[in-house]
Design a protein around this motif. Sequence first.
Motif, PDB file in Angstrom:
ATOM      1  N   LEU B 108       0.825  -1.206   0.000  1.00  0.00           N
ATOM      2  CA  LEU B 108       0.000   0.000   0.000  1.00  0.00           C
ATOM      3  C   LEU B 108       0.857   1.252   0.000  1.00  0.00           C
ATOM      4  O   LEU B 108       0.607   2.191  -0.758  1.00  0.00           O
ATOM      5  CB  LEU B 108      -0.861   0.024   1.253  1.00  0.00           C
ATOM      6  CG  LEU B 108      -2.224  -0.615   1.154  1.00  0.00           C
ATOM      7  CD1 LEU B 108      -2.903  -0.535   2.492  1.00  0.00           C
ATOM      8  CD2 LEU B 108      -3.039   0.093   0.114  1.00  0.00           C
ATOM      9  N   VAL B 109       1.889   1.242   0.845  1.00  0.00           N
ATOM     10  CA  VAL B 109       2.709   2.446   0.973  1.00  0.00           C
ATOM     11  C   VAL B 109       3.408   2.727  -0.352  1.00  0.00           C
ATOM     12  O   VAL B 109       3.502   3.878  -0.798  1.00  0.00           O
ATOM     13  CB  VAL B 109       3.727   2.273   2.112  1.00  0.00           C
ATOM     14  CG1 VAL B 109       4.735   3.398   2.102  1.00  0.00           C
ATOM     15  CG2 VAL B 109       3.010   2.223   3.441  1.00  0.00           C
ATOM     16  N   SER B 112       0.521   3.453  -3.432  1.00  0.00           N
ATOM     17  CA  SER B 112      -0.495   4.486  -3.344  1.00  0.00           C
ATOM     18  C   SER B 112       0.151   5.832  -3.118  1.00  0.00           C
ATOM     19  O   SER B 112       1.288   5.905  -2.669  1.00  0.00           O
ATOM     20  CB  SER B 112      -1.439   4.162  -2.204  1.00  0.00           C
ATOM     21  OG  SER B 112      -2.728   4.178  -2.668  1.00  0.00           O
ATOM     22  N   ARG B 113      -0.594   6.862  -3.431  1.00  0.00           N
ATOM     23  CA  ARG B 113      -0.028   8.197  -3.265  1.00  0.00           C
ATOM     24  C   ARG B 113      -0.798   8.926  -2.181  1.00  0.00           C
ATOM     25  O   ARG B 113      -1.520   9.876  -2.425  1.00  0.00           O
ATOM     26  CB  ARG B 113      -0.099   8.933  -4.590  1.00  0.00           C
ATOM     27  CG  ARG B 113       0.981   8.484  -5.525  1.00  0.00           C
ATOM     28  CD  ARG B 113       0.547   8.636  -6.957  1.00  0.00           C
ATOM     29  NE  ARG B 113      -0.477   7.646  -7.278  1.00  0.00           N
ATOM     30  CZ  ARG B 113      -0.933   7.440  -8.500  1.00  0.00           C
ATOM     31  NH1 ARG B 113      -0.494   8.142  -9.502  1.00  0.00           N
ATOM     32  NH2 ARG B 113      -1.851   6.518  -8.734  1.00  0.00           N
ATOM     33  N   LEU B 114      -0.680   8.411  -0.968  1.00  0.00           N
ATOM     34  CA  LEU B 114      -1.490   8.968   0.105  1.00  0.00           C
ATOM     35  C   LEU B 114      -1.037  10.368   0.480  1.00  0.00           C
ATOM     36  O   LEU B 114      -1.839  11.205   0.860  1.00  0.00           O
ATOM     37  CB  LEU B 114      -1.430   8.070   1.339  1.00  0.00           C
ATOM     38  CG  LEU B 114      -2.500   8.397   2.375  1.00  0.00           C
ATOM     39  CD1 LEU B 114      -3.864   8.039   1.848  1.00  0.00           C
ATOM     40  CD2 LEU B 114      -2.254   7.678   3.667  1.00  0.00           C
ATOM     41  N   LEU B 117      -2.931  13.084  -0.796  1.00  0.00           N
ATOM     42  CA  LEU B 117      -4.295  13.259  -0.323  1.00  0.00           C
ATOM     43  C   LEU B 117      -4.351  14.057   0.970  1.00  0.00           C
ATOM     44  O   LEU B 117      -5.403  14.294   1.502  1.00  0.00           O
ATOM     45  CB  LEU B 117      -4.941  11.895  -0.086  1.00  0.00           C
ATOM     46  CG  LEU B 117      -4.986  10.948  -1.268  1.00  0.00           C
ATOM     47  CD1 LEU B 117      -5.337   9.560  -0.807  1.00  0.00           C
ATOM     48  CD2 LEU B 117      -5.989  11.432  -2.284  1.00  0.00           C
ATOM     49  N   ARG B 118      -3.160  14.466   1.466  1.00  0.00           N
ATOM     50  CA  ARG B 118      -3.144  15.086   2.782  1.00  0.00           C
ATOM     51  C   ARG B 118      -3.823  16.447   2.754  1.00  0.00           C
ATOM     52  O   ARG B 118      -3.628  17.246   1.855  1.00  0.00           O
ATOM     53  CB  ARG B 118      -1.704  15.223   3.247  1.00  0.00           C
ATOM     54  CG  ARG B 118      -1.599  15.345   4.741  1.00  0.00           C
ATOM     55  CD  ARG B 118      -0.162  15.209   5.144  1.00  0.00           C
ATOM     56  NE  ARG B 118       0.192  16.299   6.013  1.00  0.00           N
ATOM     57  CZ  ARG B 118       1.441  16.532   6.381  1.00  0.00           C
ATOM     58  NH1 ARG B 118       2.430  15.786   5.917  1.00  0.00           N
ATOM     59  NH2 ARG B 118       1.704  17.526   7.181  1.00  0.00           N
ATOM     60  N   GLN B 119      -4.630  16.673   3.806  1.00  0.00           N
ATOM     61  CA  GLN B 119      -5.334  17.946   3.921  1.00  0.00           C
ATOM     62  C   GLN B 119      -4.588  18.840   4.893  1.00  0.00           C
ATOM     63  O   GLN B 119      -4.080  18.348   5.899  1.00  0.00           O
ATOM     64  CB  GLN B 119      -6.720  17.706   4.512  1.00  0.00           C
ATOM     65  CG  GLN B 119      -7.824  17.718   3.503  1.00  0.00           C
ATOM     66  CD  GLN B 119      -9.104  17.296   4.144  1.00  0.00           C
ATOM     67  OE1 GLN B 119      -9.167  16.273   4.792  1.00  0.00           O
ATOM     68  NE2 GLN B 119     -10.138  18.074   3.953  1.00  0.00           N
ATOM     69  N   THR B 131     -16.226  23.399  17.285  1.00  0.00           N
ATOM     70  CA  THR B 131     -17.325  23.859  16.440  1.00  0.00           C
ATOM     71  C   THR B 131     -17.977  22.690  15.718  1.00  0.00           C
ATOM     72  O   THR B 131     -19.202  22.562  15.691  1.00  0.00           O
ATOM     73  CB  THR B 131     -16.795  24.870  15.405  1.00  0.00           C
ATOM     74  OG1 THR B 131     -15.995  25.818  16.086  1.00  0.00           O
ATOM     75  CG2 THR B 131     -17.933  25.547  14.700  1.00  0.00           C
ATOM     76  N   LYS B 136     -22.049  19.989  13.304  1.00  0.00           N
ATOM     77  CA  LYS B 136     -22.307  18.912  12.353  1.00  0.00           C
ATOM     78  C   LYS B 136     -22.458  17.569  13.059  1.00  0.00           C
ATOM     79  O   LYS B 136     -23.334  16.778  12.734  1.00  0.00           O
ATOM     80  CB  LYS B 136     -21.163  18.849  11.335  1.00  0.00           C
ATOM     81  CG  LYS B 136     -21.472  17.821  10.281  1.00  0.00           C
ATOM     82  CD  LYS B 136     -20.563  17.871   9.094  1.00  0.00           C
ATOM     83  CE  LYS B 136     -21.000  16.797   8.126  1.00  0.00           C
ATOM     84  NZ  LYS B 136     -20.004  16.507   7.122  1.00  0.00           N
ATOM     85  N   TYR B 137     -21.588  17.325  14.043  1.00  0.00           N
ATOM     86  CA  TYR B 137     -21.584  15.995  14.660  1.00  0.00           C
ATOM     87  C   TYR B 137     -22.292  15.987  15.999  1.00  0.00           C
ATOM     88  O   TYR B 137     -21.887  15.298  16.916  1.00  0.00           O
ATOM     89  CB  TYR B 137     -20.148  15.487  14.780  1.00  0.00           C
ATOM     90  CG  TYR B 137     -19.570  15.186  13.438  1.00  0.00           C
ATOM     91  CD1 TYR B 137     -19.953  14.038  12.760  1.00  0.00           C
ATOM     92  CD2 TYR B 137     -18.703  16.057  12.803  1.00  0.00           C
ATOM     93  CE1 TYR B 137     -19.480  13.763  11.501  1.00  0.00           C
ATOM     94  CE2 TYR B 137     -18.219  15.797  11.548  1.00  0.00           C
ATOM     95  CZ  TYR B 137     -18.610  14.641  10.901  1.00  0.00           C
ATOM     96  OH  TYR B 137     -18.150  14.372   9.653  1.00  0.00           O
TER      97      TYR B 137
END
Lengths: 493, 165
Positions: B108-109, B112-114, B117-119, B131, B136-137
């Motif tokens: 996986l490491v 994949s290009r994780l 995907l980092r935010q 908040t 929301k939750y």
Amino acid sequence: MDIRLLLGSTNLYEFKYLLPEITVFFGAFVLFLLDIVMKNSETKKRVFLWISILFLALSVLSFSFKSAFFKDVFSGTYTIDTLGMFSKIFEIVLTLMVLPFLHTYMNKKNTFYYEVYYITFLSLLGMMTLSSSYNLVVIYVSLEMVSISFYIMTALFRGSFISKEGAYKYLIIGGISIIIALYGAAFMYAASKSLDIRAIMSSYNDANAAYLIVGMILFLLAFAIKIGIIPFHFWLPDAYTAAPTPITGFMASAGKLAFFIPLLRLVPYVNQHLYSSWMISVSILAAATMIVGNALALVQSDLKRLLAYSSIAHSGYILSVLSSNSSMGLKAAIYFVFVYSVMGLGAFLVLSVLEQAEEWDNQLPKIGGLYRNTGFLSISFAVFIFALLGIPPTVGFVGKALVFLGLAIKNIYWLGFVLILATAISTGYYVRIVVLMFMKDVEFRFKPHYDILENVSISLLVFLTFVLGMFPFVLWNGISNISEFLFKIANLR
Amino acid sequence: MELLVFVVISTIAIASALGAILVKSPIHVMVWFLGFILSVAASFFALKADLLAGLQLVIYAVAIVVFYVLVITTIPWEKVKMFEGFYKKEFVFALPAFLFTVGASIYLVINSRLSNLRQPLPKDNVSALGTVLFTKYIAPFELASFILLIAMIGAIIFGKEKANG
């Protein structure tokens, strides 16, 4: 931040959609207060039973019945729809049927806990929230709620070491399954930046494919532990044997129904890219469960353990049709999970009445000649056993036929043959029970005591076993609409 | 620099996790476990997730470790079955599962290009989380309180049972 700003962003009127859940919670609260206020006595026991029945009935009445209904509330974390409504009503009604038996059982076995009523209510609340969400956080929280109540309820057998041991095994393996679910959820979130299953599954692209598939499979495995899929079933026979029998029935019917709902909700969102990995993992697990579950049930001499293994095998039947990933397959799975909860609960409830006898030790030969002791009980037990085996005109036959049809539509014939083979294996132990009951000499003299409520529940379960089998369209029309509606919404995305 | 910090922290984490499994005395296990918790908290700090690191310290390093130590002191150790050497049969069963897991993770490491995907994290961790938790939750947040209620009722039942004999 200003508190009014926070309150303004939650639409408080949305609480009206949660009326059944709030009623159940309020019932738990009232019982909790009564437990503190009232002194222990026979009257208190009866008051608890009737108040629980009252609140469950109120909760059923507070549903607003609509077909093909769908609404996201609380910013999409909670979903009110027809599948959720159906399963919630089923869960409440099954709980209603369990409670009178629980009352008698705890009285007879000298293990009365008033707490069991409100723990049942809180676990029912967890099941209801589990049945109505696509959000991973809500699913996780409700899963914990149901599981923790089940761990406690399994151990509620005063002075029994086996009960504590079963609960402990359940606690450890249940904890592992929760961790696996969280691990899968982390992968899914990393792949899609969303916590909503619908958004996660439709965010498929080449960059995140591997993570999405790993997340999906880990999520599936976590639920496989909860519903007792082989090879993750080790806790199930121990916990089911250890728990007080009405509670076993509750876990095997309402609990299993609730644990299956998130998997059912996942099915319409498994698109063609994810289909092959979903199909392979689900069908291998299902085939192993059907064969091994039935083979292990064949060698059991303890009747309660035998029914526990039969419950494992039925999870396999339901899971097998999820591999077809079609509207027909989803319909069959929903139908089977509903009817299994009816017939499985019936079998466990009959056992709980039999356990009133001093001589009864759950061993298979002890059931010999039961017909001469108690006609009604043995006939209803035979009905449930035939339904579990799948003899027409009971619900079990319709369920298995639909599962086979669902598999045939997608040409997964090998799994269909495994299903038939597994059913053939299961004939061995189911028929042995019926033969022992009707054709052997009496093992011990026994006059069961059951009051009107228990009589009504068993009669109702027998009635449902026949009616839903002879006229399956009573349930089928509703389920058909639900399934097509779920697929329609999934295709809109 | 970031890589160096990560390598050091994760080496400590793996070493203390191994230590927690391999040592014999239960108190030593807790010390190794504490080391593991602290290194995980450090890696959260390195990722600039302050709130998560703080919670890790408060909940795990303080509450849970102390709770475990209290439990250890109440267990009658002379009655407990102690470790009896190497479990050969279990090892044979566990090895394929372990190798499969490690292999799958490495696959996986690599494939994949994780990292793409980092935010980016919000600057003010705590208020952002607060908040979201109350807007929301709100539904899962309220439901989580029921879990505590159920667990508390269960603890009281079993505690009472023991007191009554």
